[in-house]
Design an enzyme around this catalytic site. Structure first.
Site, short mmCIF file in Angstrom:
data_model
loop_
_atom_site.label_atom_id
_atom_site.label_comp_id
_atom_site.label_asym_id
_atom_site.label_seq_id
_atom_site.Cartn_x
_atom_site.Cartn_y
_atom_site.Cartn_z
N GLY A 197 38.88 1.93 -46.18
CA GLY A 197 39.15 1.26 -44.91
C GLY A 197 40.54 0.70 -44.98
CD GLU A 198 44.85 -1.80 -44.33
OE1 GLU A 198 45.21 -0.61 -44.23
OE2 GLU A 198 45.32 -2.57 -45.19
CB SER A 199 42.83 -3.17 -49.19
OG SER A 199 44.21 -2.95 -49.01
CB CYS A 203 40.16 4.58 -50.56
SG CYS A 203 41.75 5.04 -49.86
NE ARG A 230 47.50 -2.09 -48.75
CZ ARG A 230 48.22 -2.34 -47.65
NH1 ARG A 230 49.35 -2.99 -47.73
NH2 ARG A 230 47.79 -1.93 -46.49
CB ILE A 236 42.34 9.16 -46.25
CG1 ILE A 236 41.45 10.41 -46.22
CG2 ILE A 236 42.78 8.77 -44.84
CD1 ILE A 236 40.07 10.19 -45.61
CG HIS A 253 37.84 8.50 -48.94
ND1 HIS A 253 37.35 7.33 -48.42
CD2 HIS A 253 39.19 8.39 -48.91
CE1 HIS A 253 38.34 6.54 -48.09
NE2 HIS A 253 39.47 7.16 -48.37
CD GLU A 267 33.80 7.77 -48.85
OE1 GLU A 267 33.90 8.03 -50.06
OE2 GLU A 267 34.72 7.29 -48.16
N1 GLN Z 1 45.76 2.36 -47.10
C1 GLN Z 1 44.51 1.63 -47.12
C2 GLN Z 1 44.67 0.25 -47.70
O1 GLN Z 1 45.71 -0.13 -48.10
C3 GLN Z 1 43.46 2.39 -47.88
C4 GLN Z 1 43.11 3.67 -47.15
C5 GLN Z 1 41.69 4.08 -47.31
O2 GLN Z 1 40.82 3.31 -47.74
N2 GLN Z 1 41.40 5.30 -46.90
O3 GLN Z 1 43.72 -0.50 -47.74
#
Ligand code: GLN
Length: 189
Positions: free
Chosen positions: A42-44, A74, A103, A132, A169, A171
């Site tokens: 997701g987005e950390s 990720c 990241r 991704i 990923h 999943e």
């Molecule tokens: N770029 C995202 C982050 O910094 C990670 C991307 C992902 O989880 N697919 O959290």
């Protein structure tokens, strides 16, 4: 299953297909009811903010420290890392994993890509890995070890006791071996 943000539904489906009783975790009481945890992609930086806002960050740190099996993919791997490079201003991690993670390490030219990785711990065939906007493990500390590297030597899967992490990923590819590996840690713990 940490369900604050990101692709937790895909992970829940994989865990359920393996017979695990997967529940979404958004609050401390839900965390207290599980024996293991997946932190999704997701987005950390958003996951970090939400975990602190919902009062989950400290219970999560305590669960990690107590030896609960946790698998981060990720953004989830970023959340577990002791040190994160190229974080946004004020971004924190839960930590516990003796790693330095960068990241968005593959730059905008190569936002997303796929490759096959030989991972001895998981046996044959190689794992088809989908990246991704992925992080990379820049350095593996003494307590942790690399499970998979790209051809150029960069580390993209790691393990440290009950902690497991991948830059990619599983999943979304139908390969359940990493989730099985986590469930084995849960059974053993
Ligand atoms: N770029 C995202 C982050 O910094 C990670 C991307 C992902 O989880 N697919 O959290």
């Amino acid at each position: 299953m940490l369900a604050l943000q990101g692709d937790f539904r895909e992970h829940m489906a994989v865990l359920a297909s393996l017979g695990a009783d997967a529940v979404p975790v958004k609050r401390p009481a839900e965390l207290a009811s599980v024996d293991g945890l997946v932190i999704p992609g997701g987005e950390s930086s958003v996951m970090d903010k939400l975990s602190r806002m919902f009062g989950l960050a400290d219970p999560l740190k305590a669960a990690i420290a107590s030896g609960m099996p946790v698998y981060g993919t990720c953004a989830g791997l970023i959340m577990l890392a002791d040190t994160v490079l190229d974080a946004i201003e004020g971004q924190q991690t839960l930590g516990g994993f003796d790693l330095v993670v960068r990241r968005n390490a593959f730059g905008s030219q190569l936002d997303s890509f796929e490759t096959d990785l030989a991972i001895p711990e998981l046996g044959d065939p190689p794992v088809h890995a989908v990246f991704i906007r992925a992080p990379v493990v820049e350095s593996v500390g003494e307590s942790a070890r690399a499970l998979a590297t790209l051809d150029d030597g960069r580390v993209v899967a790691v393990e440290q006791g009950n902690l497991l992490g991948t830059s990619f990923h599983p999943e979304i590819t139908g390969d359940t071996r990493f989730h099985e590996y986590l469930l084995q840690k849960v059974r053993d713990s």
